[in-house]
Design an enzyme around this catalytic site. Sequence first.
Site, PDB file in Angstrom:
ATOM      1  N   HIS A 174       0.852  -1.189   0.000  1.00  0.00           N
ATOM      2  CA  HIS A 174       0.000   0.000   0.000  1.00  0.00           C
ATOM      3  C   HIS A 174       0.895   1.250   0.000  1.00  0.00           C
ATOM      4  O   HIS A 174       1.980   1.224   0.586  1.00  0.00           O
ATOM      5  CB  HIS A 174      -0.903  -0.012   1.237  1.00  0.00           C
TER       6      HIS A 174
ATOM      7  N   GLU B 138      -3.884   2.837  -6.973  1.00  0.00           N
ATOM      8  CA  GLU B 138      -4.239   3.876  -6.014  1.00  0.00           C
ATOM      9  C   GLU B 138      -3.335   5.088  -6.232  1.00  0.00           C
ATOM     10  O   GLU B 138      -2.220   5.127  -5.694  1.00  0.00           O
ATOM     11  CB  GLU B 138      -4.065   3.362  -4.582  1.00  0.00           C
TER      12      GLU B 138
HETATM   13  P1  13P Z   1      -9.599   6.484   0.935  1.00  0.00           P
HETATM   14  O1  13P Z   1     -10.743   5.705   0.334  1.00  0.00           O
HETATM   15  O2  13P Z   1      -9.830   6.873   2.359  1.00  0.00           O
HETATM   16  O3  13P Z   1      -9.168   7.626   0.044  1.00  0.00           O
HETATM   17  O4  13P Z   1      -8.347   5.470   0.993  1.00  0.00           O
HETATM   18  C1  13P Z   1      -8.001   4.768  -0.145  1.00  0.00           C
HETATM   19  C2  13P Z   1      -7.018   3.724   0.218  1.00  0.00           C
HETATM   20  O5  13P Z   1      -5.873   3.999   0.494  1.00  0.00           O
HETATM   21  C3  13P Z   1      -7.483   2.325   0.271  1.00  0.00           C
HETATM   22  O6  13P Z   1      -6.419   1.437   0.407  1.00  0.00           O
END
Ligand code: 13P
Length: 245
Positions: free
Chosen positions: A90, A162
């Site tokens: 992540h 992401e």
């Molecule tokens: P948010 O949905 O709070 O922006 O976070 C995204 C995330 O990092 C999920 O792993």
Amino acid sequence: MAGNWKMYKTGQETTAFFAGFNPLVAGTANCDVVICPTFLSIPAAVAAARGTVTQIGGQNLFWAKEGAYTGEVCGEMLVAAGCQWVLVAHSERRQYFNESDAETLKKTQAALAAGLNPIVCVGEKLDERKGGKTEQVLIEQFAGGLAGLTEEQFSKVAIAYEPVWAIGTGQTATPAIAADAHGLIRSEAEKRFGKEAAAALRILYGGSVKPDNVERLMKEEQIDGALVGGASLDPQTFIKIVKAA
Ligand code: 13P
């Protein structure tokens, strides 16, 4: 549709979430539903989700099977606790704990060896996007973190795109921006693992996914699901996202 709870919710709060969420999610058959609590809340989540469609995942793992690695948890321990999934690399792990692409590969291999389904995260930072480096970053992260897998290993991996600038900021990527990035990742997968593997690959979008933007994202052919942070913490909110799958 996966929820990443990050460093939120005690065991008691986890139990309370599932008391609300279980009746809402019952009967969901159009997607996998995964919640990734903190390590300490995994037992409560596994117990509360037993017999429901919701599967439980870890947020991280270490690549060794056991040993003198103070503070770490391995894939086999996650499996023993009842997990079927694990997040790898992540962006918060990359940013605050200096996780590299080489470690991503080792952790992904360790997760697969333990029998977990890894969700491997990739994504560019704001300055990288502004500097026109998005493609380069995604290609490098794929090459370093995923290309070293075998075809069989890769078939069990999901990828989460992401963009770091969209995480927790309320500034979600537009469906077109996300679809572009997913297309690029899928074409890297095709180059390395072939057409079939690329077509079967599940690529989740993550970054400020909310009930009011999830449908537009899910309409994109390239977007197969969502990795949700903040909006996965509340049963009523997360179920709206799950239903959009
Ligand atoms: P948010 O949905 O709070 O922006 O976070 C995204 C995330 O990092 C999920 O792993």
